[in-house]
Design a protein around this motif. Structure first.
Motif, PDB file in Angstrom:
ATOM      1  N   LEU A  71      -1.711  12.832 -14.272  1.00 42.76           N
ATOM      2  CA  LEU A  71      -0.993  12.755 -15.547  1.00 42.76           C
ATOM      3  C   LEU A  71       0.065  11.667 -15.492  1.00 42.76           C
ATOM      4  N   SER A  72       0.787  11.583 -14.386  1.00 41.88           N
ATOM      5  CA  SER A  72       1.840  10.570 -14.263  1.00 41.88           C
ATOM      6  C   SER A  72       1.267   9.168 -14.401  1.00 41.88           C
ATOM      7  N   ILE A  73       0.179   8.899 -13.696  1.00 41.80           N
ATOM      8  CA  ILE A  73      -0.451   7.582 -13.768  1.00 41.80           C
ATOM      9  C   ILE A  73      -0.978   7.318 -15.170  1.00 41.80           C
ATOM     10  N   LEU A  74      -1.624   8.314 -15.761  1.00 41.76           N
ATOM     11  CA  LEU A  74      -2.181   8.147 -17.104  1.00 41.76           C
ATOM     12  C   LEU A  74      -1.095   7.759 -18.095  1.00 41.76           C
ATOM     13  N   LEU A  75       0.028   8.484 -18.078  1.00 46.18           N
ATOM     14  CA  LEU A  75       1.084   8.216 -19.050  1.00 46.18           C
ATOM     15  C   LEU A  75       1.728   6.855 -18.825  1.00 46.18           C
ATOM     16  N   MET A  76       1.876   6.436 -17.574  1.00 42.59           N
ATOM     17  CA  MET A  76       2.481   5.131 -17.317  1.00 42.59           C
ATOM     18  C   MET A  76       1.537   3.993 -17.662  1.00 42.59           C
ATOM     19  N   LEU A  77       0.269   4.127 -17.284  1.00 41.40           N
ATOM     20  CA  LEU A  77      -0.684   3.058 -17.573  1.00 41.40           C
ATOM     21  C   LEU A  77      -0.986   2.947 -19.061  1.00 41.40           C
ATOM     22  N   ARG A  78      -0.915   4.049 -19.765  1.00 37.09           N
ATOM     23  CA  ARG A  78      -1.197   4.028 -21.199  1.00 37.09           C
ATOM     24  C   ARG A  78      -0.071   3.354 -21.975  1.00 37.09           C
ATOM     25  N   SER A  79       1.099   3.252 -21.363  1.00 38.82           N
ATOM     26  CA  SER A  79       2.230   2.645 -22.045  1.00 38.82           C
ATOM     27  C   SER A  79       2.213   1.135 -21.875  1.00 38.82           C
ATOM     28  N   ASP A  80       3.195   0.469 -22.478  1.00 39.13           N
ATOM     29  CA  ASP A  80       3.298  -0.982 -22.376  1.00 39.13           C
ATOM     30  C   ASP A  80       4.264  -1.412 -21.272  1.00 39.13           C
ATOM     31  N   MET A  81       4.716  -0.464 -20.450  1.00 39.17           N
ATOM     32  CA  MET A  81       5.692  -0.767 -19.406  1.00 39.17           C
ATOM     33  C   MET A  81       5.063  -0.998 -18.040  1.00 39.17           C
ATOM     34  N   ALA A  82       3.802  -0.646 -17.869  1.00 35.75           N
ATOM     35  CA  ALA A  82       3.158  -0.804 -16.563  1.00 35.75           C
ATOM     36  C   ALA A  82       1.667  -1.023 -16.752  1.00 35.75           C
ATOM     37  N   ALA A  83       1.076  -1.720 -15.806  1.00 38.12           N
ATOM     38  CA  ALA A  83      -0.351  -2.022 -15.843  1.00 38.12           C
ATOM     39  C   ALA A  83      -0.915  -1.888 -14.427  1.00 38.12           C
ATOM     40  N   ALA A 454      12.709   4.422 -18.369  1.00 37.59           N
ATOM     41  CA  ALA A 454      11.583   3.604 -17.897  1.00 37.59           C
ATOM     42  C   ALA A 454      10.833   4.290 -16.766  1.00 37.59           C
ATOM     43  N   PHE A 455       9.512   4.341 -16.898  1.00 34.13           N
ATOM     44  CA  PHE A 455       8.596   4.855 -15.876  1.00 34.13           C
ATOM     45  C   PHE A 455       8.779   6.354 -15.628  1.00 34.13           C
ATOM     46  N   GLU A 456       9.337   7.052 -16.583  1.00 35.50           N
ATOM     47  CA  GLU A 456       9.534   8.501 -16.449  1.00 35.50           C
ATOM     48  C   GLU A 456       8.622   9.277 -17.394  1.00 35.50           C
ATOM     49  N   PHE A 457       7.464   8.691 -17.721  1.00 34.51           N
ATOM     50  CA  PHE A 457       6.385   9.385 -18.433  1.00 34.51           C
ATOM     51  C   PHE A 457       6.710   9.660 -19.897  1.00 34.51           C
ATOM     52  N   LYS A 458       7.670   8.940 -20.470  1.00 33.70           N
ATOM     53  CA  LYS A 458       8.082   9.145 -21.861  1.00 33.70           C
ATOM     54  C   LYS A 458       7.501   8.108 -22.814  1.00 33.70           C
ATOM     55  N   ARG A 459       7.309   6.900 -22.317  1.00 37.44           N
ATOM     56  CA  ARG A 459       7.058   5.770 -23.212  1.00 37.44           C
ATOM     57  C   ARG A 459       5.802   5.942 -24.050  1.00 37.44           C
ATOM     58  N   TRP A 460       4.695   6.432 -23.445  1.00 33.17           N
ATOM     59  CA  TRP A 460       3.473   6.583 -24.227  1.00 33.17           C
ATOM     60  C   TRP A 460       3.670   7.581 -25.356  1.00 33.17           C
ATOM     61  N   TYR A 461       4.328   8.708 -25.080  1.00 31.17           N
ATOM     62  CA  TYR A 461       4.564   9.688 -26.127  1.00 31.17           C
ATOM     63  C   TYR A 461       5.457   9.112 -27.226  1.00 31.17           C
ATOM     64  N   ASP A 462       6.421   8.262 -26.864  1.00 30.53           N
ATOM     65  CA  ASP A 462       7.261   7.626 -27.873  1.00 30.53           C
ATOM     66  C   ASP A 462       6.446   6.649 -28.724  1.00 30.53           C
ATOM     67  N   ILE A 463       5.609   5.847 -28.066  1.00 34.18           N
ATOM     68  CA  ILE A 463       4.752   4.923 -28.813  1.00 34.18           C
ATOM     69  C   ILE A 463       3.901   5.686 -29.827  1.00 34.18           C
ATOM     70  N   LYS A 464       3.367   6.794 -29.401  1.00 28.00           N
ATOM     71  CA  LYS A 464       2.495   7.581 -30.271  1.00 28.00           C
ATOM     72  C   LYS A 464       3.275   8.181 -31.440  1.00 28.00           C
ATOM     73  N   ARG A 465       4.420   8.786 -31.174  1.00 27.68           N
ATOM     74  CA  ARG A 465       5.119   9.454 -32.279  1.00 27.68           C
ATOM     75  C   ARG A 465       5.755   8.461 -33.246  1.00 27.68           C
TER      76      ARG A 465
END
Length: 510
Positions: A71-83, A454-465
């Motif tokens: 889950l941690s990797i999924l949320l970070m990679l899905r965001s625009d902060m990490a690849a 940053a990198f605390e698994f929040k960014r993807w959920y923020d992008i989505k909402r």
């Protein structure tokens, strides 16, 4: 277990629910008497048994399939902060990062299964509570804890997958699953809110030892604020965030840590006041694929350190666009290493597999690592912390009431902490102007969340909402350029096995 799992009349979805990680059960129980394992009256006899059942549910959060790695990797990679960093990593991770995953992606499947295991364990425990003897107040508190675990799991599931099956009772036979359908998101959110309100009312303000890996009433209020923000019910989000802030220092013992770096120092993890809900990698609730901290190896520099893979690595745009005056950049990112006694930029380190600054929050100060195994570190992951609540409050107030001194003050608290480097105060980031307009303030809060968390698994959920998928991945200031489809990419695919065996409609585009 093998014979039971391969029985032709069983469904994969049922298997998802049967893998209950209770610390006091064994595989042989499932083989010899599956219904006995699932029937609460057969193994819950006392209040300590109920607590053990809850620990089994909590154990999934620290499993390799949730915050331990997948889950941690999924949320970070899905965001625009990490690849993806090292391209030699597995294809399933690349699919997540590049928005080209399909319904057979194992990371998505593992996350789905793990959350349903958590829900199943919580439901089984909840069913058992009325059958055990003991103090009713304690039983109500344990019910609140079980409902919190279930609601938090569903909150993650609906944000990741959309409509999912809603189950609020343990599965004791395959007949219960005949005709199971995906429940609409809005209906699931109603149950999430109901469970969280019950949890807020009946959970204690603190647990023994003030541990932060078990839910409290403050945890429930924090999640409620997040839920209401996601639902765009900004007045309710503001009320819940204000409740936490009002009761922070007295009732809940929450406060901002003075030094941002201390939040990511494993040696200090047990003394921090800022965390509200964490994964605690040195608890003793389970073993075997559980309680293993994989982010050290996933984020540390391959070629420069042993057991380091450079899987999740920020893009150069993330590093270069982050103002160097911001102390949080120095804490969050490692941009240089010692090579033969000389401090060397990672971009210039010959042995570095990926020549970009790396995420430092998880490997820089891990604390004690038992027997030299870096999966046994002390550095807890913050699922929620007090700075998050301050920023949620600022956003919710601005969205519902406009820019107020109160909302500005919450952001300024976070920024003031960011100005302290551990030894001195700096003048960056500056306080928010009291004359800022509402649109600019909301934009500022969004940017503050990106950097502070940053990198605390929040960014993807923020992008989505916020609905900003195209803006952040294809806009002129994109930190990570990706081809995205808003009609598809806000959701993950439902695992293919579930589609085939249950006849559900797949999420659009998959």
């Amino acid at each position: 277990m093998k014979n039971f799992l391969q029985h032709p009349s069983r469904k994969v979805f049922l298997l998802t629910l049967l893998f209950i990680s209770l610390t006091f059960t064994h595989c042989t129980d499932l083989v010899e008497e599956p219904k006995g394992l699932l029937a609460p009256e057969s193994f819950f006899k006392t209040i300590p048994d109920v607590e053990a059942g809850l620990y089994g549910a909590y154990s999934q959060f620290v499993s390799v399939n949730l915050y331990g790695r997948e889950l941690s990797i999924l949320l970070m990679l899905r965001s625009d902060m990490a690849a993806i960093g090292d391209q030699g990593t597995t294809a399933d991770r690349k699919q997540v990062d590049e928005f080209n995953m399909n319904s057979e992606n194992p990371i998505s499947r593992n996350v789905w299964n793990a959350f349903f295991r958590t829900i199943s364990a919580a439901n089984t425990t909840l069913r058992a509570i009325p059958t055990v003897s003991g103090d009713q107040a304690i039983k109500t508190r344990l019910e609140a804890e079980g409902r919190f675990i279930r609601a938090f799991s569903y909150f993650n599931l609906v944000r990741l997958y959309g409509d999912v099956p809603y189950l609020d009772s343990p599965v004791e036979s395959t007949a219960q699953l005949v005709g199971v359908t995906r429940t609409p998101v809005d209906q699931i959110y109603k149950t999430i809110v109901d469970d969280m309100l019950f949890a807020k009312q009946h959970l204690p303000a603190r647990h023994t030892g003030d541990v932060r890996n078990r839910a409290t009433s403050g945890t429930a209020a924090t999640v409620l604020a997040d839920v209401y923000l996601t639902l765009k019910q900004f007045d309710k989000a503001a009320a819940e965030a204000r409740y936490v802030i009002t009761n922070a220092q007295g009732l809940y013992n929450y406060s901002l840590e003075r030094n941002y770096q201390n939040l990511f120092n494993g040696a200090l993890a047990g003394s921090l006041k800022e965390p509200i809900f964490v994964t605690d990698w040195h608890n003793t609730i389970a073993d075997g694929g559980v309680n293993e901290d994989w982010l050290i190896s996933q984020t540390r520099m391959r070629g420069l350190f042993d057991r380091s893979l450079s899987v999740v690595v920020p893009t150069m745009n993330v590093y270069q666009s982050w103002d160097a005056r911001d102390y949080r950049r120095a804490v969050s990112l490692e941009d240089s290493v010692m090579v033969n006694g000389v401090k060397t930029a990672i971009t210039q380190a010959a042995r570095a597999s990926v020549k970009r600054p790396h995420i430092a929050k998880y490997f820089r100060f891990p604390g004690t690592q038992s027997a030299g195994d870096d999966r046994r570190a002390d550095n807890d992951y913050h699922i929620y912390r007090y700075a998050d609540v301050l920023l949620m409050a600022a956003e919710a107030i601005a969205e519902s009431e406009g820019v107020t001194p109160e909302a500005i003050g919450y952001v300024n608290q976070v920024r003031e902490r960011a100005r302290f480097t551990g030894t001195k105060m700096k003048d960056f980031p500056a306080e928010v102007s009291p004359t800022i307009n509402t649109a600019s303030f909301i934009s500022l809060v969004r940017e503050e969340r990106r950097l502070e968390l940053a990198f605390e698994f929040k960014r993807w959920y923020d992008i989505k909402r916020w609905g900003i998928l195209q803006q952040v991945f294809t806009g002129p200031n994109a930190l990570e350029a990706r081809k995205v489809d808003p009609a598809r990419d806000y959701l993950l695919p439902i695992p293919l096995d579930e589609i085939r065996l249950n006849g559900w409609t797949q999420n659009p585009g998959y």
